[in-house]
Design an enzyme around this catalytic site. Structure first.
Site, PDB file in Angstrom:
ATOM      1  N   GLN A 129      -6.964  -0.661   5.303  1.00  0.00           N
ATOM      2  CA  GLN A 129      -7.596  -1.255   6.485  1.00  0.00           C
ATOM      3  C   GLN A 129      -9.030  -1.690   6.209  1.00  0.00           C
ATOM      4  O   GLN A 129      -9.616  -2.437   6.990  1.00  0.00           O
ATOM      5  CB  GLN A 129      -7.583  -0.259   7.654  1.00  0.00           C
ATOM      6  CG  GLN A 129      -6.199   0.048   8.197  1.00  0.00           C
ATOM      7  CD  GLN A 129      -5.578  -1.107   8.974  1.00  0.00           C
ATOM      8  OE1 GLN A 129      -6.268  -2.012   9.456  1.00  0.00           O
ATOM      9  NE2 GLN A 129      -4.261  -1.078   9.114  1.00  0.00           N
ATOM     10  N   CYS A 168       4.188   2.080  12.188  1.00  0.00           N
ATOM     11  CA  CYS A 168       5.300   2.844  11.608  1.00  0.00           C
ATOM     12  C   CYS A 168       5.793   3.927  12.542  1.00  0.00           C
ATOM     13  O   CYS A 168       6.890   4.430  12.397  1.00  0.00           O
ATOM     14  CB  CYS A 168       4.892   3.481  10.280  1.00  0.00           C
ATOM     15  SG  CYS A 168       3.171   3.391   9.956  1.00  0.00           S
ATOM     16  N   ALA A 194       0.815  -1.214   0.000  1.00  0.00           N
ATOM     17  CA  ALA A 194       0.000   0.000   0.000  1.00  0.00           C
ATOM     18  C   ALA A 194       0.850   1.267   0.000  1.00  0.00           C
ATOM     19  O   ALA A 194       0.441   2.282  -0.553  1.00  0.00           O
ATOM     20  CB  ALA A 194      -0.948  -0.006   1.194  1.00  0.00           C
ATOM     21  N   THR A 195       2.023   1.213   0.612  1.00  0.00           N
ATOM     22  CA  THR A 195       2.884   2.400   0.602  1.00  0.00           C
ATOM     23  C   THR A 195       3.206   2.775  -0.836  1.00  0.00           C
ATOM     24  O   THR A 195       3.086   3.943  -1.241  1.00  0.00           O
ATOM     25  CB  THR A 195       4.181   2.130   1.391  1.00  0.00           C
ATOM     26  OG1 THR A 195       3.839   1.826   2.747  1.00  0.00           O
ATOM     27  CG2 THR A 195       5.116   3.329   1.357  1.00  0.00           C
ATOM     28  N   ALA A 209      -1.923  -6.797   0.686  1.00  0.00           N
ATOM     29  CA  ALA A 209      -2.326  -8.175   0.995  1.00  0.00           C
ATOM     30  C   ALA A 209      -2.174  -8.527   2.478  1.00  0.00           C
ATOM     31  O   ALA A 209      -3.011  -9.241   3.040  1.00  0.00           O
ATOM     32  CB  ALA A 209      -1.502  -9.149   0.146  1.00  0.00           C
ATOM     33  N   HIS A 210      -1.120  -8.006   3.114  1.00  0.00           N
ATOM     34  CA  HIS A 210      -0.829  -8.499   4.474  1.00  0.00           C
ATOM     35  C   HIS A 210      -1.783  -7.975   5.547  1.00  0.00           C
ATOM     36  O   HIS A 210      -1.721  -8.394   6.696  1.00  0.00           O
ATOM     37  CB  HIS A 210       0.639  -8.242   4.850  1.00  0.00           C
ATOM     38  CG  HIS A 210       0.983  -6.836   5.244  1.00  0.00           C
ATOM     39  ND1 HIS A 210       1.033  -6.437   6.556  1.00  0.00           N
ATOM     40  CD2 HIS A 210       1.309  -5.745   4.502  1.00  0.00           C
ATOM     41  CE1 HIS A 210       1.404  -5.154   6.603  1.00  0.00           C
ATOM     42  NE2 HIS A 210       1.559  -4.718   5.377  1.00  0.00           N
ATOM     43  N   ASN A 216      -6.406   3.498  10.357  1.00  0.00           N
ATOM     44  CA  ASN A 216      -5.685   2.357  10.914  1.00  0.00           C
ATOM     45  C   ASN A 216      -5.489   2.434  12.425  1.00  0.00           C
ATOM     46  O   ASN A 216      -5.147   1.441  13.050  1.00  0.00           O
ATOM     47  CB  ASN A 216      -4.327   2.216  10.223  1.00  0.00           C
ATOM     48  CG  ASN A 216      -3.547   3.511  10.204  1.00  0.00           C
ATOM     49  OD1 ASN A 216      -4.019   4.528   9.704  1.00  0.00           O
ATOM     50  ND2 ASN A 216      -2.360   3.492  10.765  1.00  0.00           N
TER      51      ASN A 216
HETATM   52  C1  LIG Z   1      -0.481  -0.842   6.621  1.00  0.00           C
HETATM   53  C2  LIG Z   1      -0.962   0.397   5.954  1.00  0.00           C
HETATM   54  C3  LIG Z   1      -0.250   0.987   4.901  1.00  0.00           C
HETATM   55  C4  LIG Z   1       1.082   0.457   4.433  1.00  0.00           C
HETATM   56  O1  LIG Z   1       0.916  -0.752   3.766  1.00  0.00           O
HETATM   57  P1  LIG Z   1       2.191  -1.592   3.304  1.00  0.00           P
HETATM   58  O2  LIG Z   1       1.657  -2.596   2.367  1.00  0.00           O
HETATM   59  O3  LIG Z   1       2.717  -2.211   4.559  1.00  0.00           O
HETATM   60  O4  LIG Z   1       3.148  -0.657   2.665  1.00  0.00           O
HETATM   61  C5  LIG Z   1      -0.778   2.109   4.296  1.00  0.00           C
HETATM   62  N1  LIG Z   1      -1.950   2.634   4.703  1.00  0.00           N
HETATM   63  C6  LIG Z   1      -2.655   2.102   5.705  1.00  0.00           C
HETATM   64  C7  LIG Z   1      -3.950   2.728   6.112  1.00  0.00           C
HETATM   65  C8  LIG Z   1      -2.194   0.977   6.371  1.00  0.00           C
HETATM   66  O5  LIG Z   1      -2.901   0.463   7.373  1.00  0.00           O
END
Ligand SMILES: *Cc1c(COP(=O)(O)O)cnc(C)c1O
Length: 390
Positions: free
Chosen positions: A184, A332, A76-77, A205-206, A156
């Protein structure tokens, strides 16, 4: 029953374990079907490519999208960065203004800070005490220069869900792109990119029982096609939007997780909501003065964020860490002692930001775990309050 050998995991907003079915789906693509999905000249490559396209279809179906609207990323980043930097770069001739909120994930906020360094203008809208933007303020913030609105689907830290369809309608009416970080939300609440007028959507995905290091960006094609300037330059994979050899096992895992989420989301959400409410009721009964952070009803089913007046969350986590894996907020920013920017944005001041804890429930959570965690947290809170008082 509880496994006393390791702490109860209640940090599912930080990450989730990979579903066994997802692992099984991925395994052949590490060893057996290992060819490059871009190797169109042989059968092995075609097989890998077919698996990628099947995964793309699963992700699209979960969102109400079309499979040619899905771009695979490393998470997602990267999807947030591609959406924000890619869209604004492409639309530089049209305008130089972006609207977001102060409660976004760092991936969005820091991408927006980068835009400012590039000379663009960013409006960071405030949020109310529940973590939601005021839609009139959003409307008023839009100018002729505005090209993008980026507002997260669900927070989140505090779990508040945004009125996506309303925000999308405002953006559509004004001819501005709407990006949402739905990391989320995907797999927990209903997402429909068409009904909610979403142009760009990030997921990972995670966060829903898939592997780490893989995600996707939905890029609208139907109606008004969204164009992005690539942020990685290379072989022109993913229709030129994201170069780099595809992570075939990861993408297969994301697809499997999306397929499971589409079929099981409602049942999972109902179960998690029940467990979350049970935890909240237990905490209310055992911790005097405890208060909810975030919206009371418009919230993720698996999130509980609470303010425990007079109890520093850092100390509480130290006291309870043998029993439960919890977090004060975002993973983070956990390494720093800075109070959460999300909790501060709610306007209650620093104390509340330092005295709040986030519970993230997941597929493995049981009633026994919920009862145990509530009791351990209540004990620790009472002990810490006594220490402060004496
Ligand atoms: C976990 C998260 C991210 C980052 O996702 P990654 O796949 O770990 O880079 C970005 N935005 C939100 C809202 C998240 O919860």
């Amino acid at each position: 029953m509880l496994d006393a050998s390791r702490p109860v995991y209640m940090d599912y907003h930080a990450t989730t374990p990979v579903d066994e079915r997802v692992v099984r789906a991925m395994l052949p693509y590490f060893t057996d079907v290992f060819a490059n999905a871009a190797s169109v000249d042989h059968e092995a490559g075609a097989q890998a490519n077919a698996a990628v396209e099947a995964a793309r279809d699963h992700v699209a179906r979960l969102l109400g999208a079309r499979s040619d609207e899905i771009v695979f990323t490393s998470g997602a980043t990267e999807a947030d960065n591609l959406a924000i930097l890619g869209a604004t770069e492409k639309l530089a001739d049209k305008g130089n203004h972006v609207i977001t909120t102060v409660a976004e994930h760092k991936a969005v906020l820091d991408a927006c800070k980068h835009l400012e360094r590039l000379g663009k203008r960013v409006t960071y809208l405030p949020v109310d005490a529940y973590g939601r933007v005021n839609l009139d303020e959003l409307r008023e913030a839009i100018t002729n220069e505005t090209v993008l609105i980026s507002i997260m689907a669900a927070n989140n830290e505090i779990g508040t869900v945004a009125p996506l369809a309303e925000i999308g309608a405002i953006a559509r009416e004004r001819g501005v792109l709407f990006h949402t970080d739905a990391t989320q939300a995907v797999g927990y609440i209903d997402i429909d990119v068409v009904k909610q007028h979403i142009d760009l959507l990030s997921l990972s995905a995670h966060k829903f029982y898939g592997p780490k290091g893989v995600g996707a960006l939905y890029v609208r094609k139907r109606g008004k096609r969204v164009r992005l300037a690539p942020q990685l330059h290379g072989g022109g994979h993913e229709r030129g939007m994201r170069s780099g050899t595809l992570n075939v096992p990861g993408i297969v895992g994301l697809g499997a997780a999306a397929d499971i989420a589409r079929k099981e989301r409602e049942a999972l959400a109902a179960r998690l909501r029940h467990l979350r409410d049970r935890l909240w009721h237990a905490l209310q009964a055992a911790v005097p003065g405890v208060e909810l952070n975030g919206h009371p009803t418009e919230r993720l089913p698996h999130n509980l964020s609470v303010f425990i007046p007079g109890v520093e969350s850092r100390s509480l986590l130290v006291q309870t860490k043998r029993d439960v894996a919890l977090s004060t907020g975002s993973a983070c920013t956990t390494a720093s002692v800075e109070p959460s920017h999300v909790l501060l944005a709610l306007g209650f001041g620093e104390n509340r930001a330092h005295q709040s804890v986030r519970f993230g429930l997941g597929r493995g959570t049981t009633e026994a775990e919920v009862d145990f965690v509530a009791a351990r947290v209540a004990d620790a809170a009472a002990r810490l309050r006594q220490l402060v008082a004496s």
